[in-house]
Design a protein around this motif. Structure first.
Motif, PDB file in Angstrom:
ATOM      1  N   ASN A  54       0.852  -1.177   0.000  1.00  0.00           N
ATOM      2  CA  ASN A  54       0.000   0.000   0.000  1.00  0.00           C
ATOM      3  C   ASN A  54       0.888   1.226   0.000  1.00  0.00           C
ATOM      4  O   ASN A  54       1.300   1.710   1.037  1.00  0.00           O
ATOM      5  N   PHE A  55       1.201   1.741  -1.196  1.00  0.00           N
ATOM      6  CA  PHE A  55       2.186   2.795  -1.357  1.00  0.00           C
ATOM      7  C   PHE A  55       1.724   4.112  -0.755  1.00  0.00           C
ATOM      8  O   PHE A  55       2.438   4.750  -0.005  1.00  0.00           O
ATOM      9  N   GLY A 210      -0.835  -4.146 -21.468  1.00  0.00           N
ATOM     10  CA  GLY A 210      -2.181  -3.606 -21.597  1.00  0.00           C
ATOM     11  C   GLY A 210      -2.225  -2.146 -21.194  1.00  0.00           C
ATOM     12  O   GLY A 210      -1.399  -1.674 -20.394  1.00  0.00           O
ATOM     13  N   ALA A 211      -3.186  -1.397 -21.745  1.00  0.00           N
ATOM     14  CA  ALA A 211      -3.263   0.045 -21.540  1.00  0.00           C
ATOM     15  C   ALA A 211      -3.440   0.431 -20.080  1.00  0.00           C
ATOM     16  O   ALA A 211      -3.045   1.525 -19.666  1.00  0.00           O
ATOM     17  N   SER A 212      -4.037  -0.445 -19.280  1.00  0.00           N
ATOM     18  CA  SER A 212      -4.239  -0.158 -17.855  1.00  0.00           C
ATOM     19  C   SER A 212      -3.463  -1.115 -16.967  1.00  0.00           C
ATOM     20  O   SER A 212      -3.764  -1.255 -15.786  1.00  0.00           O
ATOM     21  N   SER A 213      -2.457  -1.758 -17.519  1.00  0.00           N
ATOM     22  CA  SER A 213      -1.690  -2.747 -16.765  1.00  0.00           C
ATOM     23  C   SER A 213      -0.850  -2.079 -15.679  1.00  0.00           C
ATOM     24  O   SER A 213      -0.586  -0.873 -15.700  1.00  0.00           O
ATOM     25  N   ASP A 214      -0.410  -2.902 -14.735  1.00  0.00           N
ATOM     26  CA  ASP A 214       0.461  -2.386 -13.683  1.00  0.00           C
ATOM     27  C   ASP A 214       1.789  -1.894 -14.245  1.00  0.00           C
ATOM     28  O   ASP A 214       2.373  -0.943 -13.732  1.00  0.00           O
ATOM     29  N   ALA A 215       2.283  -2.551 -15.291  1.00  0.00           N
ATOM     30  CA  ALA A 215       3.533  -2.119 -15.918  1.00  0.00           C
ATOM     31  C   ALA A 215       3.398  -0.700 -16.462  1.00  0.00           C
ATOM     32  O   ALA A 215       4.290   0.139 -16.283  1.00  0.00           O
ATOM     33  N   VAL A 216       2.289  -0.409 -17.129  1.00  0.00           N
ATOM     34  CA  VAL A 216       2.040   0.927 -17.645  1.00  0.00           C
ATOM     35  C   VAL A 216       1.908   1.926 -16.507  1.00  0.00           C
ATOM     36  O   VAL A 216       2.442   3.042 -16.556  1.00  0.00           O
ATOM     37  N   ARG A 217       1.215   1.534 -15.439  1.00  0.00           N
ATOM     38  CA  ARG A 217       1.055   2.429 -14.285  1.00  0.00           C
ATOM     39  C   ARG A 217       2.410   2.781 -13.677  1.00  0.00           C
ATOM     40  O   ARG A 217       2.645   3.926 -13.257  1.00  0.00           O
ATOM     41  N   GLU A 219       5.317   2.894 -15.268  1.00  0.00           N
ATOM     42  CA  GLU A 219       6.028   3.790 -16.179  1.00  0.00           C
ATOM     43  C   GLU A 219       5.451   5.205 -16.141  1.00  0.00           C
ATOM     44  O   GLU A 219       6.193   6.189 -16.153  1.00  0.00           O
ATOM     45  N   LEU A 220       4.137   5.317 -16.104  1.00  0.00           N
ATOM     46  CA  LEU A 220       3.517   6.642 -16.066  1.00  0.00           C
ATOM     47  C   LEU A 220       3.818   7.348 -14.754  1.00  0.00           C
ATOM     48  O   LEU A 220       3.975   8.579 -14.720  1.00  0.00           O
ATOM     49  N   GLN A 221       3.922   6.592 -13.680  1.00  0.00           N
ATOM     50  CA  GLN A 221       4.299   7.209 -12.413  1.00  0.00           C
ATOM     51  C   GLN A 221       5.726   7.756 -12.479  1.00  0.00           C
ATOM     52  O   GLN A 221       6.010   8.835 -11.957  1.00  0.00           O
ATOM     53  N   ALA A 222       6.625   7.029 -13.147  1.00  0.00           N
ATOM     54  CA  ALA A 222       7.988   7.531 -13.316  1.00  0.00           C
ATOM     55  C   ALA A 222       7.997   8.820 -14.142  1.00  0.00           C
ATOM     56  O   ALA A 222       8.801   9.728 -13.881  1.00  0.00           O
ATOM     57  N   ASP A 223       7.114   8.927 -15.132  1.00  0.00           N
ATOM     58  CA  ASP A 223       6.977  10.179 -15.872  1.00  0.00           C
ATOM     59  C   ASP A 223       6.481  11.296 -14.962  1.00  0.00           C
ATOM     60  O   ASP A 223       6.943  12.442 -15.047  1.00  0.00           O
ATOM     61  N   CYS A 224       5.540  10.972 -14.102  1.00  0.00           N
ATOM     62  CA  CYS A 224       5.011  11.955 -13.159  1.00  0.00           C
ATOM     63  C   CYS A 224       6.104  12.420 -12.204  1.00  0.00           C
ATOM     64  O   CYS A 224       6.233  13.612 -11.904  1.00  0.00           O
ATOM     65  N   TYR A 225       6.919  11.492 -11.733  1.00  0.00           N
ATOM     66  CA  TYR A 225       8.042  11.854 -10.867  1.00  0.00           C
ATOM     67  C   TYR A 225       9.035  12.759 -11.592  1.00  0.00           C
ATOM     68  O   TYR A 225       9.629  13.653 -10.989  1.00  0.00           O
ATOM     69  N   ALA A 226       9.234  12.507 -12.887  1.00  0.00           N
ATOM     70  CA  ALA A 226      10.092  13.392 -13.677  1.00  0.00           C
ATOM     71  C   ALA A 226       9.515  14.802 -13.703  1.00  0.00           C
ATOM     72  O   ALA A 226      10.256  15.798 -13.631  1.00  0.00           O
ATOM     73  N   ASP A 306      -0.182   9.126  -8.041  1.00  0.00           N
ATOM     74  CA  ASP A 306      -0.702   7.791  -7.695  1.00  0.00           C
ATOM     75  C   ASP A 306      -1.392   7.150  -8.886  1.00  0.00           C
ATOM     76  O   ASP A 306      -2.607   7.075  -8.970  1.00  0.00           O
ATOM     77  N   THR A 307      -0.606   6.665  -9.828  1.00  0.00           N
ATOM     78  CA  THR A 307      -1.163   6.002 -11.002  1.00  0.00           C
ATOM     79  C   THR A 307      -1.855   4.692 -10.626  1.00  0.00           C
ATOM     80  O   THR A 307      -2.791   4.269 -11.308  1.00  0.00           O
ATOM     81  N   PHE A 308      -1.412   4.047  -9.552  1.00  0.00           N
ATOM     82  CA  PHE A 308      -2.005   2.775  -9.169  1.00  0.00           C
ATOM     83  C   PHE A 308      -3.403   2.962  -8.577  1.00  0.00           C
ATOM     84  O   PHE A 308      -4.206   2.029  -8.582  1.00  0.00           O
ATOM     85  N   GLY A 309      -3.698   4.142  -8.084  1.00  0.00           N
ATOM     86  CA  GLY A 309      -5.018   4.416  -7.551  1.00  0.00           C
ATOM     87  C   GLY A 309      -5.951   5.073  -8.546  1.00  0.00           C
ATOM     88  O   GLY A 309      -7.124   5.307  -8.254  1.00  0.00           O
TER      89      GLY A 309
END
Length: 313
Positions: A54-55, A210-217, A219-226, A306-309
């Protein structure tokens, strides 16, 4: 992007491997901004991590959630063979004149931003190392080549980069327009993966495509951190409190967004001659990558990433 000429640069966390020949690559266009899983040589960029956590519990605001750090093994410094590529990088003036020294300054700014954020949350920060190479190199996650693209290895907590990638692949193959903020965006994305490793977020990845996969989430979070770092970059300082970055303008933001667009899964699928197939995505579409970078940049809030949420990406 301009650096403060009075800033002092610390090269202690960077090294250059020089040329080690070719090999260990993979076919097709690379997908930059990835994570290389631990294991044997020649592995593709894929995430093989389990253990959900639970991040975004604990602290409020933009702080680091308490109790979520994974204090695993430290960096394997024995891998950090150095060609002295960065030996002459001493000040921000050097960074303004030399692209290698600019890389050092960006790393110093990333280190300053994230270490300060961790410190304000009462946590000890463990920095990533950064290694450049030419052709191929060996990492804690196996052999890497130019074709893999920039990536982060959780096993040795290192960021790896063949510096010819930006001209040869990002611009030449993927159609990015380039600019002096392209590499800082990519490095900030990879550093974002290091933060995910420290916080245990990588353990939330169960679905790989997949477009909503955890892997995508992830990567998008890393973009957000950038985006978070980009917003705060002008406020980062060296060990003496001198600002590292003197100026970062809207043109730099435009270059980051153009790069995010260039490395979207849909853009890469089109340029490789295929159809756009969201079920095969591992990093997110161009629109998603630009959107999440912008969210981090505009909010300045870790919890906004929080891409996972998120119900929708």
């Amino acid at each position: 992007m301009r650096f403060n000429p009075r800033a002092s640069l610390d090269t202690g966390r960077l090294s250059d491997r020089g040329g080690q020949g070719l090999g260990g690559g993979r076919n097709g266009l690379p997908i930059p901004g990835g994570i290389k899983a631990g294991g044997g040589a020649g592995m593709v960029i894929v995430i093989l991590l389990v253990l959900a956590v639970n991040f975004f519990g604990g602290n409020g605001g933009s702080g680091i959630p308490g109790g979520m750090l994974d204090h695993g093994a430290g960096t394997d410094s024995s891998r950090m063979a150095d060609s002295d590529r960065y030996a002459s990088c001493r000040t921000g003036a050097d960074a303004n004149d030399d692209v290698d020294c600019a890389r050092v300054a960006v790393e110093n700014s990333l280190y300053a931003y994230w270490s300060d954020l961790f410190a304000r949350s009462g946590e000890t920060f463990r920095p990533a190392t950064m290694s450049t190479f030419s052709g191929a190199t060996t990492t804690g996650c196996g052999q890497a080549s130019h074709q893999v693209g920039p990536f982060y290895c959780p096993a040795d907590q290192g960021i790896y980069l063949d510096t010819t990638f930006f001209a040869d692949v990002l611009e030449g193959q993927l159609g990015g327009r380039g600019g002096d903020f392209v590499e800082p965006y990519v490095l900030a994305h990879e550093y974002g993966h290091h933060i995910q490793n420290l916080l245990g977020t990588m353990g939330r990845v169960r679905t790989q495509r997949g477009a909503s996969s955890d892997a995508v989430r992830l990567e998008l979070q890393a973009d957000c951190y950038a985006g978070l770092w980009t917003r705060a970059a002008e406020g980062t300082s060296d060990v003496s409190g001198v600002a590292i970055i003197a100026d970062l303008d809207e043109g730099d933001i435009a270059e980051a967004l153009d790069s995010a667009k260039a490395v979207g899964d849909d853009r890469i699928q089109k340029r490789s001659g295929g159809r756009v197939e969201p079920e095969g995505w591992t990093h997110g579409s161009s629109e998603q990558r630009m959107q999440w970078f912008t969210r981090g940049y505009e909010s300045g809030d870790l919890q906004a990433c929080d891409t996972f949420g998120a119900d929708r990406l």
